[in-house]
Design an enzyme around this catalytic site. Structure first.
Site, short mmCIF file in Angstrom:
data_model
loop_
_atom_site.label_atom_id
_atom_site.label_comp_id
_atom_site.label_asym_id
_atom_site.label_seq_id
_atom_site.Cartn_x
_atom_site.Cartn_y
_atom_site.Cartn_z
N ASP A 65 0.86 -1.19 0.00
CA ASP A 65 0.00 0.00 0.00
C ASP A 65 0.90 1.24 0.00
OD1 ASP A 65 1.01 0.08 2.61
OD2 ASP A 65 -0.78 -0.90 3.41
N ASP A 67 1.56 4.98 1.66
CA ASP A 67 1.25 5.92 2.73
C ASP A 67 1.80 7.29 2.38
OD1 ASP A 67 0.02 4.02 4.48
OD2 ASP A 67 2.02 3.22 4.88
N ASP A 146 9.51 3.45 13.40
CA ASP A 146 10.17 2.36 14.11
C ASP A 146 11.58 2.04 13.61
OD1 ASP A 146 8.98 1.43 11.78
OD2 ASP A 146 7.82 -0.17 12.73
P1 ATP Z 1 3.83 -3.04 5.20
O1 ATP Z 1 2.74 -2.12 4.75
O2 ATP Z 1 4.59 -3.69 4.11
O3 ATP Z 1 3.41 -3.96 6.26
P2 ATP Z 1 4.85 -0.64 6.40
O4 ATP Z 1 6.21 -0.27 6.90
O5 ATP Z 1 4.25 0.24 5.37
O6 ATP Z 1 4.94 -2.14 5.92
P3 ATP Z 1 2.56 -0.02 7.97
O7 ATP Z 1 1.98 -0.79 9.10
O8 ATP Z 1 1.79 0.18 6.73
O9 ATP Z 1 3.93 -0.76 7.65
O10 ATP Z 1 3.03 1.37 8.56
C1 ATP Z 1 3.45 2.45 7.75
C2 ATP Z 1 4.60 3.20 8.42
O11 ATP Z 1 4.18 3.68 9.69
C3 ATP Z 1 5.82 2.33 8.70
O12 ATP Z 1 6.69 2.29 7.59
C4 ATP Z 1 6.44 3.04 9.87
O13 ATP Z 1 7.20 4.14 9.45
C5 ATP Z 1 5.24 3.57 10.63
N1 ATP Z 1 4.81 2.63 11.69
C6 ATP Z 1 3.87 1.66 11.60
N2 ATP Z 1 3.72 1.01 12.77
C7 ATP Z 1 4.60 1.57 13.62
C8 ATP Z 1 4.92 1.36 14.99
N3 ATP Z 1 4.33 0.41 15.70
N4 ATP Z 1 5.88 2.15 15.54
C9 ATP Z 1 6.48 3.12 14.83
N5 ATP Z 1 6.22 3.36 13.55
C10 ATP Z 1 5.29 2.61 12.94
MG MG Z 2 2.27 0.08 4.59
#
Ligand code: ATP
Ligand code: MG
Length: 451
Positions: A65, A67, A146
């Site tokens: 996705d 963001d 994170d």
């Molecule tokens: P994917 O979508 O492939 O699972 P992602 O890194 O995009 O990976 P998301 O859960 O969509 O994960 O979160 C988007 C962004 O928000 C992350 O890249 C990170 O920067 C931040 N993020 C998400 N969860 C956390 C958390 N628990 N603590 C700190 N930052 C977070």
């Molecule tokens: Mg994501």
């Protein structure tokens, strides 16, 4: 607010990685993401693609996705789009909808502990953030993320990347690097431990020994996470195509036993049936996902909790002389009740878990019409697949039973009749001493499971 062991807020500065020094391009973003970024910039806001989509593109993967972050407040974002809805209580976000694609737009988040007057961020005694909804600058937003590879911001106006925590280094060296002090960041949000495990498998990256040790020492903090959130996280961990490897990583890090405390102690033997059943199920699930086949969390939980449920049922039979049917019903209810306190598996799945389990007993009773009722039971397929899995691990009678059902499904009518006759020579009749069913039946023909 509660001041905890929190260190001073991190101050990060961006390193600008010019477009010519990396290979991500605007066209790597979905057309709708590009549209959202352009619209925000046209309204004089800062706007970036961030997180997983930048990281995945740099690693040559396709993002799940996209963001977007901006300095516009949720209300200001809403004013820029007609197809926008504000969601979320813990942190307000904008969802911009384009048919089936939703682009999530967040306002930069601020620091949570720096300002003593700040009443928007709260921590509990373990240092966990329990409320957190203040807006901030892009630097603060980066410091809140994170891992270093998740704090990279793609600027659509010039295709530069703002790298706040040396994420490019982590990507080049395939290393999971937490932003800031590892223990502090884990205490703030223990789910980050699960994310570390997930990313290490998904992105094929290393967790170094220091982080491994800190995770093992803090694993118990997962017990503080709301069970509904853990359900989502566990689904992402085990049902996204790399469940088997993720299981091994969760076990190595000491996280699995916190997610499934009922199994603690049962998985110590790496060749034990408890361990093998879960491993086989996850390998199958990974294969099904690779082949675009349907999967359900019910099968996952039915498998993981099967032996604890069986053991509990045996104990009940031994302690209270309950009949096996009632013992299994009670054990099923108890084990599920205990598990949902840690991981809130929705009822629609726990109902199916119990159906798969109770069918394991019913599949043993092969006579007369019952066999055909079972074949047309809506959960027959899942229950049969589960029996096959158990057969691989248990062998013996379970293997014979599974083979019988395999043959029966493949057989033509006359062969089926012979198979039934061979089992029950007085064809159609219950074996002598067979008990008549007295339990009320549900509309699916299944005995009601009320305990
Ligand atoms: P994917 O979508 O492939 O699972 P992602 O890194 O995009 O990976 P998301 O859960 O969509 O994960 O979160 C988007 C962004 O928000 C992350 O890249 C990170 O920067 C931040 N993020 C998400 N969860 C956390 C958390 N628990 N603590 C700190 N930052 C977070
Ligand atoms: Mg994501």
């Amino acid at each position: 607010m509660t001041q905890t062991s929190q260190e001073k807020p991190l101050r990060l500065e961006a390193t600008v990685i010019k477009r010519d020094d990396h290979h991500m391009r605007l066209s790597d973003l979905s057309p709708n993401t590009q549209r959202v970024l352009k619209t925000l910039v046209a309204h004089n806001y800062q706007a970036y693609a961030v997180g997983g989509c930048v990281r995945d593109r740099l690693l040559g993967l396709s993002p799940k996705d996209f963001d977007v972050v901006t300095n516009a407040t949720p209300e200001q974002i809403k004013a820029c789009f007609r197809n926008c809805r504000l969601i979320g209580r813990r942190f307000r976000l904008a969802h911009i909808t384009f048919g089936r694609e939703i682009i999530e737009v967040a306002t930069f988040r601020g620091h949570h502990v720096e300002d003593a007057k700040d009443t928007h961020a709260k921590q509990n005694r373990d240092g966990q953030l329990i409320r957190d909804n203040i807006f901030g600058t892009i630097e603060e937003d980066a410091a809140r993320r994170d891992f270093s590879f998740n704090a990279m911001y793609f600027d659509a106006t010039n295709e530069n990347i703002l790298d706040f925590a040396n994420g490019m280094h982590a990507i080049k060296h395939q290393q999971i690097e937490m932003i800031g002090d590892i223990a502090t960041r884990i205490k703030e949000d223990p789910v980050r431990m699960l994310r570390a495990a997930r990313f290490s498998i998904k992105l094929n990256m290393r967790i170094d020994d220091e982080m491994k040790g800190i995770i093992a020492a803090h694993a118990h903090l997962l017990a503080n996470i709301p069970p509904a959130r853990l359900f989502e996280e566990v689904s992402k961990l085990l049902l996204s195509g790399r469940g088997f490897k993720t299981l091994l990583s969760l076990q190595e890090l000491g996280l699995f036993k916190v997610l499934f405390p009922i199994l603690d102690g049962m998985l110590n033997d790496p060749k034990g049936k408890e361990q093998l059943l879960i491993q086989k199920m996850l390998k199958n699930t990974d294969e099904r996902i690779a082949n675009d086949m349907r999967i359900t969390p019910a099968f996952l939980y039915a498998t993981i909790l099967w032996y604890p449920m069986e053991e509990r049922a045996q104990q009940l039979i031994f302690d209270t002389q309950l009949n096996p049917h009632d013992a299994m019903n009670i054990a099923s209810a108890e084990i599920i009740q205990r598990q949902v306190q840690r991981i809130m598996v929705p009822k629609r799945f726990t109902i199916v878990v119990r159906e798969i389990w109770s069918l394991q007993r019913r599949l043993q009773k092969r006579f007369g019409k019952r066999v055909f009722q079972l074949l047309s039971h809506p959960r027959f397929r899942a229950a049969y697949d589960f029996l096959l899995l158990r057969a691989e691990v248990e062998g013996g009678q379970t293997l014979e039973l599974a083979q019988w059902w395999t043959d029966f499904q493949e057989a033509k009518d006359d062969k089926r009749a012979n198979m039934l006759k061979a089992l029950n020579p007085k064809s159609g009749k219950r074996p002598r001493g067979g008990k008549k069913r007295t339990k009320p039946k549900t509309e699916t023909g299944q005995p009601s499971n009320d305990v």
